[in-house]
Scaffold this motif. Structure first.
Motif, short mmCIF file in Angstrom:
data_model
loop_
_atom_site.label_atom_id
_atom_site.label_comp_id
_atom_site.label_asym_id
_atom_site.label_seq_id
_atom_site.Cartn_x
_atom_site.Cartn_y
_atom_site.Cartn_z
N ALA A 1 0.86 -1.19 0.00
CA ALA A 1 0.00 0.00 0.00
C ALA A 1 0.89 1.23 0.00
O ALA A 1 1.87 1.29 0.75
N VAL A 2 0.56 2.19 -0.85
CA VAL A 2 1.38 3.40 -0.97
C VAL A 2 0.46 4.62 -1.02
O VAL A 2 -0.57 4.60 -1.71
N ILE A 3 0.84 5.67 -0.29
CA ILE A 3 0.13 6.93 -0.39
C ILE A 3 1.14 8.05 -0.54
O ILE A 3 2.17 8.08 0.13
N CYS A 4 0.88 8.94 -1.50
CA CYS A 4 1.74 10.09 -1.78
C CYS A 4 0.88 11.34 -1.82
O CYS A 4 -0.17 11.35 -2.46
N ASP A 5 1.33 12.38 -1.16
CA ASP A 5 0.61 13.64 -1.10
C ASP A 5 1.44 14.69 -1.81
O ASP A 5 2.45 15.16 -1.29
N GLY A 6 1.04 15.02 -3.04
CA GLY A 6 1.72 16.08 -3.77
C GLY A 6 1.59 17.39 -3.04
O GLY A 6 0.54 17.70 -2.47
N MET A 7 2.66 18.16 -3.02
CA MET A 7 2.68 19.37 -2.21
C MET A 7 1.63 20.38 -2.68
O MET A 7 1.66 20.82 -3.84
N GLY A 8 0.72 20.73 -1.76
CA GLY A 8 -0.40 21.60 -2.10
C GLY A 8 0.03 22.99 -2.54
O GLY A 8 -0.58 23.57 -3.42
N GLY A 9 1.11 23.52 -1.95
CA GLY A 9 1.56 24.85 -2.29
C GLY A 9 2.57 24.88 -3.42
O GLY A 9 3.04 25.92 -3.82
N LEU A 10 2.92 23.71 -3.92
CA LEU A 10 3.91 23.63 -4.99
C LEU A 10 3.23 23.24 -6.29
O LEU A 10 2.24 22.53 -6.31
N THR B 1 5.13 13.67 -0.62
CA THR B 1 5.45 12.76 0.46
C THR B 1 5.44 11.33 -0.11
O THR B 1 4.94 11.09 -1.22
N LEU B 2 5.95 10.40 0.66
CA LEU B 2 5.85 8.97 0.32
C LEU B 2 5.72 8.19 1.61
O LEU B 2 6.58 8.28 2.50
N THR B 3 4.66 7.42 1.72
CA THR B 3 4.50 6.50 2.83
C THR B 3 4.00 5.18 2.24
O THR B 3 2.95 5.15 1.60
N ALA B 4 4.79 4.12 2.44
CA ALA B 4 4.45 2.82 1.86
C ALA B 4 4.54 1.74 2.92
O ALA B 4 5.40 1.77 3.80
N LEU B 5 3.65 0.76 2.80
CA LEU B 5 3.58 -0.37 3.72
C LEU B 5 3.64 -1.66 2.91
O LEU B 5 2.82 -1.87 2.00
N LEU B 6 4.59 -2.52 3.22
CA LEU B 6 4.73 -3.82 2.58
C LEU B 6 4.52 -4.90 3.65
O LEU B 6 5.18 -4.87 4.69
N ILE B 7 3.63 -5.86 3.39
CA ILE B 7 3.40 -6.96 4.32
C ILE B 7 3.74 -8.27 3.61
O ILE B 7 3.15 -8.60 2.57
N VAL B 8 4.71 -8.99 4.18
CA VAL B 8 5.15 -10.30 3.67
C VAL B 8 5.41 -11.20 4.88
O VAL B 8 6.09 -10.79 5.82
N ILE C 1 7.73 -0.42 6.62
CA ILE C 1 7.22 0.89 6.22
C ILE C 1 8.39 1.76 5.80
O ILE C 1 9.42 1.79 6.48
N VAL C 2 8.24 2.47 4.68
CA VAL C 2 9.18 3.53 4.32
C VAL C 2 8.39 4.83 4.33
O VAL C 2 7.24 4.88 3.88
N HIS C 3 9.03 5.90 4.85
CA HIS C 3 8.26 7.11 5.13
C HIS C 3 9.10 8.35 4.87
O HIS C 3 10.22 8.49 5.37
N VAL C 4 8.52 9.28 4.08
CA VAL C 4 9.11 10.60 3.83
C VAL C 4 7.97 11.61 3.88
O VAL C 4 7.01 11.51 3.11
N GLY C 5 8.03 12.57 4.80
CA GLY C 5 7.01 13.61 4.85
C GLY C 5 6.05 13.48 6.01
O GLY C 5 6.44 13.06 7.11
N ASP C 6 4.77 13.80 5.79
CA ASP C 6 3.82 13.82 6.89
C ASP C 6 2.53 13.05 6.61
O ASP C 6 1.53 13.22 7.32
#
Length: 255
Positions: free
Chosen positions: A37-46, A110-117, A123-128
């Motif tokens: 599962a991956v979620i990325c939030d493009g910068m709203g002010g950029l 941002t990048l937040t990803a969850l891998l289940i095996v 989890i890898v995480h960059v941002g908020d």
């Protein structure tokens, strides 16, 4: 181990485009299912935030399809996954940063990803954006990489001051707008009925963790239709409380 899942994303009440990007992939193996599962939030002010988030989503999706099977066949471990994820992040950061330089604009995500095996998660995480683990309690597994979060951790501001601080959305790093990116990694065990939720910051600004737990506890999430409705209801609650950002979440239950 199998998974129930639900995904929901909403542009919100103020923005004209949805700069959030989401990805959910589940693959069957001879033993347990494998989930990304991956979620990325493009910068709203950029500018071009939607391009940045979509670029990272595509890179992570292609990694799941093309690279992960080889890791699983050889010797699956944290170091092997981390090495490849860091290559993806470094490469995509350079590409997005150069794109911005060439077009005289800023873009980031941002990048937040969850891998289940095999009943473990990475989890890898960059941002908020965030990952929550939900059992009989709700736990935030990631740490917001923001100026406010840093100052709170250092004792420079109080929790009450942090809630009203105008720098809530100022990130310490993001992919595409930072020359170098240092991801955070989190690992742990997954048990039956554990839930995980990934969400952009727009999903959790206006609702508390206790409110989330009240409607998302594992005994209530009996099927995917209920899970989807819960995400939609919480999104609408955020909108009714005047959340201005895009609102996105992925909910996963191990069964």
């Amino acid at each position: 181990m199998k998974f129930l899942s639900a995904v929901h994303s909403d542009v919100g009440i103020r923005k004209s485009t949805n700069q959030d990007g989401l990805c959910l992939k589940i693959a069957q193996t001879p033993s347990d299912d494998v989930l990304l599962a991956v979620i990325c939030d493009g910068m709203g002010g950029l500018e071009k935030g939607e391009l940045a988030s979509a670029t990272i989503i595509r890179a992570m999706s292609e990694w799941f399809e093309n690279n992960l099977p080889d890791i699983l066949k050889k010797s699956y471990n944290f170091d092997a996954v981390k090495k490849e994820w860091e290559t993806i992040i470094s490469t995509q950061n350079d590409l997005l940063y150069q794109y911005g330089e060439n077009h005289r604009l800023q873009l980031g995500t941002t990048l937040t990803a969850l891998l289940i095996v095999d009943k473990t998660y990475i989890i890898v995480h960059v941002g908020d954006s965030r990952v929550y683990k939900i059992t009989d309690v709700i736990t935030i597994l990631t740490e917001d990489q923001t100026v406010v979060s840093r100052d709170l951790k250092l004792g420079l501001i109080t929790p009450e001051e942090a809630e009203k601080d105008p720098r809530q959305n100022v990130l310490l790093q993001c992919i595409g707008a930072s020359k170098t990116v240092v991801p955070e990694y989190v690992t742990g065990a997954v048990a039956k009925n554990n839930e995980f939720m990934l969400c952009s910051d727009g999903f959790r600004h206006m609702i508390s963790s206790s409110e989330m737990l009240g409607v998302m506890s594992p005994n209530l999430m009996s099927n995917e239709a209920v899970m989807k409705k819960t995400l939609v209801d919480l999104t609408e609650l955020n909108k009714s409380r005047q959340e201005r950002d895009n609102i996105s979440a992925i909910l996963i239950k191990a069964v």
